[in-house]
Design an enzyme around this catalytic site. Structure first.
Site, PDB file in Angstrom:
ATOM      1  N   HIS A  72       0.816  -1.217   0.000  1.00  8.66           N
ATOM      2  CA  HIS A  72       0.000   0.000   0.000  1.00  8.66           C
ATOM      3  C   HIS A  72       0.850   1.267   0.000  1.00  8.66           C
ATOM      4  O   HIS A  72       0.542   2.249  -0.678  1.00  8.66           O
ATOM      5  CB  HIS A  72      -0.928  -0.061   1.223  1.00  8.66           C
ATOM      6  CG  HIS A  72      -1.709   1.186   1.463  1.00  8.66           C
ATOM      7  ND1 HIS A  72      -1.516   1.988   2.555  1.00  8.66           N
ATOM      8  CD2 HIS A  72      -2.695   1.772   0.736  1.00  8.66           C
ATOM      9  CE1 HIS A  72      -2.352   3.019   2.502  1.00  8.66           C
ATOM     10  NE2 HIS A  72      -3.077   2.914   1.412  1.00  8.66           N
ATOM     11  N   GLU A  75       1.982   1.846  -3.423  1.00 11.38           N
ATOM     12  CA  GLU A  75       0.867   2.386  -4.216  1.00 11.38           C
ATOM     13  C   GLU A  75       0.829   3.917  -4.098  1.00 11.38           C
ATOM     14  O   GLU A  75       0.673   4.628  -5.088  1.00 11.38           O
ATOM     15  CB  GLU A  75      -0.447   1.757  -3.739  1.00 11.38           C
ATOM     16  CG  GLU A  75      -1.691   2.310  -4.417  1.00 11.38           C
ATOM     17  CD  GLU A  75      -2.790   2.559  -3.425  1.00 11.38           C
ATOM     18  OE1 GLU A  75      -3.276   3.704  -3.374  1.00 11.38           O
ATOM     19  OE2 GLU A  75      -3.174   1.622  -2.690  1.00 11.38           O
ATOM     20  N   HIS A  76       0.973   4.412  -2.870  1.00 17.81           N
ATOM     21  CA  HIS A  76       1.039   5.870  -2.698  1.00 17.81           C
ATOM     22  C   HIS A  76       2.235   6.464  -3.448  1.00 17.81           C
ATOM     23  O   HIS A  76       2.123   7.514  -4.074  1.00 17.81           O
ATOM     24  CB  HIS A  76       1.171   6.220  -1.215  1.00 17.81           C
ATOM     25  CG  HIS A  76      -0.122   6.226  -0.463  1.00 17.81           C
ATOM     26  ND1 HIS A  76      -0.560   7.308   0.252  1.00 17.81           N
ATOM     27  CD2 HIS A  76      -1.078   5.273  -0.315  1.00 17.81           C
ATOM     28  CE1 HIS A  76      -1.733   7.027   0.823  1.00 17.81           C
ATOM     29  NE2 HIS A  76      -2.056   5.795   0.490  1.00 17.81           N
ATOM     30  N   GLU A 152      -3.620   7.794   7.496  1.00 17.64           N
ATOM     31  CA  GLU A 152      -4.684   6.950   6.941  1.00 17.64           C
ATOM     32  C   GLU A 152      -5.008   5.799   7.893  1.00 17.64           C
ATOM     33  O   GLU A 152      -6.168   5.465   8.118  1.00 17.64           O
ATOM     34  CB  GLU A 152      -4.266   6.413   5.560  1.00 17.64           C
ATOM     35  CG  GLU A 152      -5.366   5.609   4.882  1.00 17.64           C
ATOM     36  CD  GLU A 152      -4.970   5.089   3.504  1.00 17.64           C
ATOM     37  OE1 GLU A 152      -3.865   5.403   3.038  1.00 17.64           O
ATOM     38  OE2 GLU A 152      -5.787   4.364   2.909  1.00 17.64           O
TER      39      GLU A 152
END
Lengths: 458, 457
Positions: A72, A75-76, A152
């Site tokens: 993840h 992905e950022h 997040e």
């Protein structure tokens, strides 16, 4: 759909197969580039709009211990630029043509998408192909973006008591298989993560032979194939690392976990180990489990809400779900919030009693027909959304299935009998394969400042 | 599907500001409009590509009409429409919907209460679904025992919400923006307890009138069928007198509220009453907001707060146009120990934007996105229905979508700066900071504050 985990019915089969006869042509269309990248194009020419997605067969389940969340985080970082395209420039170019873009990471996959007017599809391919091979990942950008990811996690999990319960449920139900780890990663792993971890992840998995393209919208598939060949075809295939995923050993008794966090009401989540759909043409039980979940919680008046919320008023809310597809193992969930003054134990007993009722008495013909009607109608409704259609194609691929299975999935569901539902209810809900996680709500006033909100005791 | 998505969480109503964009090259949908014999205003788009029909029936029966001591009445009335209607009980209604494969949803906001139906367009299913919805709209029975049950659930849900910093912040923000105004009426356990069965029936009788209904239809039927459906949905409703619209909210005075909560993150909201659905500054404020915080990844707030400083995952601004000025709101969540720093960046970004307006490049980028994205915002029946229902309910011009690009195109840097300087005032900004105490140094928890509330408003 992209939000944090909700224990709802996830009826894969309801996502399946066309009701109205498809046009004679073979839509979607599929081909594979010489470098191994699969291309799937679905023509839907209702409006001047197209969805472009690239999926990678690399998700949280492929992470090594110690770097949970790196899929993840990468992905950022994919939005932070390449040699040719500066940081933030990707988003700007998409916005300039009127588009929107985003990305998401799951247990099984990582995916990127843009929705744009069709004339700009080749430009999106150029951007996506560029960052498949030329990502520039600087220490400085990494450090700042890692803070965004931690925020997040705080937002989605640490300050959300029921999300903490779900995280604990997964950590409890799976002890060897990597599904035990949260997609967003454990906070201590995020604290320790280094830029090189993300770079290593990118080098391992971001290759055309580990990716598939999904395009749905106002396009001609042959033109899309040609454009894809031009933009993605030149990227060389690479040898992929061996995947050594621990299968989950057989569970030998009930497990439980508890979360303490500020809340008003307790919360209960239960999960049983059940089969995953691997062979859509020949397996029966996953379809029966789907129907079972829908009979329990498929609509407003389904069994759980009717009995526990409306008649007995024992619960504020209840749910059932079965995530019967994916690369890894599956669980069947029941969850709920007891009404004020009622206990988690009472709710648990009532949920078990509903399963027992199916074991003892089966389900009615009306209930079975209702589930199938809803599945068929939902299939029609899904065709209204380009994004929904693209998601489904991409997701089936990630689960080791194919858009070609869509008809079979709906047929499988429609063939389920009441006896089959009763049989899976009898076979799979033994306490030996049960995991339970519960929320013990804490009064707000009694929380000490600085109390650790990290996901409890790991 | 359990996935984690990178970007911004923007409240759904934020999107309403950006939808409905037209481009010179692309005409908007063909909206047919008429007034049914029942008095209902009908807006219809024929769309034959898929065998389905979407219908939304809206009434000026939103939460702004709640009596102050019975806040929650409009929502409860809407929610209990299908708890029993005509001679059908709750379970029969639910079973029938499911047996038809129909989907029914609805809700109430400040201005409107609505019910939306999605059905297959095959006549047998569609006729039966319309019949069911007509009965639910016109002849709800509001059974007393179901009111008691749903009241208990609503109170339980409210008490749960009052343990969450995001909910506490929203309620305080709403109450402060609209003190003494119908938009500022938060429900409470007491106000929910005060609602009687007669209140529901009376609210329904007064505000769910045929002549107050706006019917939006998009889908696979012809005009004659749409006409019949509109009549069928509204013919059993009474004729009612229109309620006067709420007054314009009075200007706020700058004030900061801090709400203690042991969460890791502080939830921060900054704003004031913004703009109305029909507003002379609509496009200047809208396009300006796209630059400030409405344009997603490319907006100034995202750049300053998220990209450059890593302060937040979700940072946004929106203007929610309503009957009268709905909120202008900036929102973010950040770990408690850096809440004040993040708030400073937000205020600095806003102040600079108001003082200077957008750059020419920023303005052009916002226009490009809004205009070029026209087709994308209308590429499904569901998206079309949202727009057609909005145009119908607020009585906007039928060519509202068609003229949208020209209005956007006309906006200048000077117009944005002028509108923002007149309308968004630092001396009127309400600031709410809820939670984050779990991530603060112990001595910082006692920071002096302009106002402290228990969040129970």
């Amino acid at each position: 759909m992209f939000r944090s985990p909700r224990l709802r019915s996830v009826l894969l089969g309801i996502a399946a197969a066309t009701l109205a006869a498809s046009p004679a042509l073979a839509n979607p269309f599929e081909t594979t580039l010489a470098n191994g990248m699969k291309l799937i194009v679905k023509e839907d020419r209702r409006a001047p709009s197209v969805v472009h997605m690239v999926w990678y067969n690399a998700g949280a389940m492929d992470e090594p211990d110690g770097v949970s969340g790196v899929a993840h985080v990468l992905e950022h970082m994919m939005f932070k630029g390449t040699r040719e395209v500066g940081p933030g420039e990707f988003n700007k170019r998409v916005a300039a043509v009127g588009g929107r873009d985003n990305a998401f990471t799951g247990k099984d996959y990582t995916a990127y998408f843009q929705q744009v007017p069709p004339a700009h599809l080749p430009a999106m391919m150029a951007l996506e192909a560029d960052r498949m091979q030329n990502l520039v990942l600087t220490d400085d950008e990494f450090a700042r973006e890692l803070e965004v990811v931690k925020e997040e996690r705080r937002l989605r999990t640490d300050d959300q008591p029921r999300a903490l319960v779900y995280e604990q449920l997964m950590a409890t139900a799976f002890q060897a298989h990597p599904y035990r780890r949260p997609v967003i990663g454990w906070m201590p792993d995020l604290e320790a993560m280094q830029p090189e971890d993300a770079r290593e992840w990118y080098r391992r998995w971001y290759a055309p032979n580990n990716a598939w393209l999904v395009v749905v919208g106002d396009v001609d598939h042959q033109q899309v194939f040609r454009d894809a060949e031009q933009h993605y075809g030149a990227i060389p295939a690479r040898a992929l690392p061996e995947r050594r995923i621990s299968p989950e050993p057989a569970q030998r008794g009930p497990r439980s976990s508890e979360v303490r966090a500020p809340a008003e009401l307790p919360y209960l989540a239960m999960a049983w180990q059940v089969p995953t759909l691997r062979d859509p043409a020949n397996e029966r039980e996953p379809y029966a489990l789907q129907v079972l979940a829908a009979v329990l919680d498929g609509y407003d008046g389904a069994r759980l809400t009717r009995r526990l919320v409306r008649d007995e008023q024992l619960a504020v809310s209840v749910g059932a779900g079965y995530d019967g597809s994916g690369r890894g193992p599956s669980l069947f969930y029941l969850d709920g919030v007891p009404a004020p003054g009622r206990t988690v134990d009472e709710l648990q007993a009532a949920l078990r009693a509903e399963l027992q009722r199916v074991r003892d008495h089966g389900i009615s013909a009306e209930e079975l027909a209702r589930v199938k009607t809803q599945a068929i109608a939902s299939r029609v409704y899904k065709r209204d959304s380009l994004m929904g259609q693209a998601m489904e194609i991409g997701y089936l691929e990630s689960a080791g299935l194919s858009w070609r299975d869509e008809d079979r999935l709906l047929e499988g569901l429609r063939a389920v009998t009441a006896d089959e539902v009763q049989a899976v209810a009898r076979r799979y809900f033994d306490d030996a394969s049960l995991s339970i996680a519960r929320l013990d709500p804490q009064p707000l006033g009694e929380q000490r400042p600085r109390s650790p909100f990290a996901p409890a005791r790991h | 599907m359990r996935a984690s998505i990178r970007p911004l969480i923007i409240p759904a109503l934020a999107l309403a500001c950006f939808l409905g964009l037209a481009s010179p090259a692309l005409a908007g949908p063909q909206i047919q409009h008429w007034v049914a014999p029942t008095g209902a205003r009908v807006h219809f788009v024929e769309s034959r590509a898929l065998p389905l029909v979407d219908i939304q029936v809206s009434f000026a029966a939103g939460t702004a009409l709640d009596p102050a001591d019975k806040a929650g009445l409009a929502s409860m009335t809407q929610a209990l429409l299908d708890a029993g209607a005509g001679n059908l009980d709750e379970q029969t209604i639910a079973d029938r919907k499911a047996d038809l494969g129909a989907q029914v949803r609805g809700g109430a906001d400040n201005d409107r209460a609505s019910l939306a139906l999605r059905s297959l367009s095959s006549p047998v299913e569609l006729d039966a679904a319309v019949e069911l919805v007509a009965t639910v709209l016109a002849r709800p029975t509001f059974p007393a025992e179901i009111l008691e049950r749903e009241r208990a659930r609503a109170i339980a849900g409210l008490r749960e919400a009052l343990t969450k910093p995001g909910s506490l912040a929203s309620r305080q923000f709403n109450a402060a923006l609209y003190a003494g105004h119908p938009y500022g009426n938060n429900s409470s356990p007491e106000s929910l307890a005060a609602i009687s069965r007669e209140d529901l029936a009376d609210f329904h009788r007064r505000y769910y009138g045929a002549n107050r209904a706006a019917v939006a239809i998009v889908g696979d039927i012809d005009r004659a069928t749409a006409e019949r459906i509109a009549v069928r949905l509204t013919e059993a409703l009474p004729q009612t007198t229109a309620a006067s619209p709420p007054p314009s909210p009075t200007p706020t005075r700058a004030q900061t509220f801090r709400i203690p909560h042991p969460s890791a993150q502080a939830h921060i909201l900054v704003g004031q009453p913004g703009m109305a659905r029909e507003d002379a500054d609509y496009f200047a404020l809208l396009v300006g907001n796209h630059v400030l915080g409405g344009g997603g990844f490319v907006s100034r707030l995202t750049r300053e707060v998220r990209e450059q400083r890593g302060f937040a995952y979700s940072i946004y601004s929106f203007l929610s146009p309503q009957q009268v000025a709905g909120p202008f709101q900036i929102g973010l969540q950040t770990r408690g120990s850096q809440a004040d720093d993040a708030l400073s960046v937000v205020r600095q970004t806003l102040d600079t934007f108001i003082a200077e307006g957008p750059t020419a490049d920023e303005l052009q980028a916002a226009k490009d996105n809004l205009i070029n994205g026209f087709g994308l915002r209308l590429d499904s029946n569901a998206k079309l229905l949202d727009h057609v229902a909005m145009i119908g309910f607020y009585g906007l011009a039928l060519d509202w979508l068609d003229t949208y690009p020209a209005h956007v195109e006309k906006v200048t840097v000077a117009a944005v700066r002028d509108a923002w300087q007149r309308r968004i005032r630092p001396d009127q900004l309400i600031t709410v900071i809820a939670g984050g105490d779990g991530d603060r140094a112990p001595d910082a928890a006692a920071t002096p504050s302009a106002a402290i509330t228990d969040g129970a408003n």
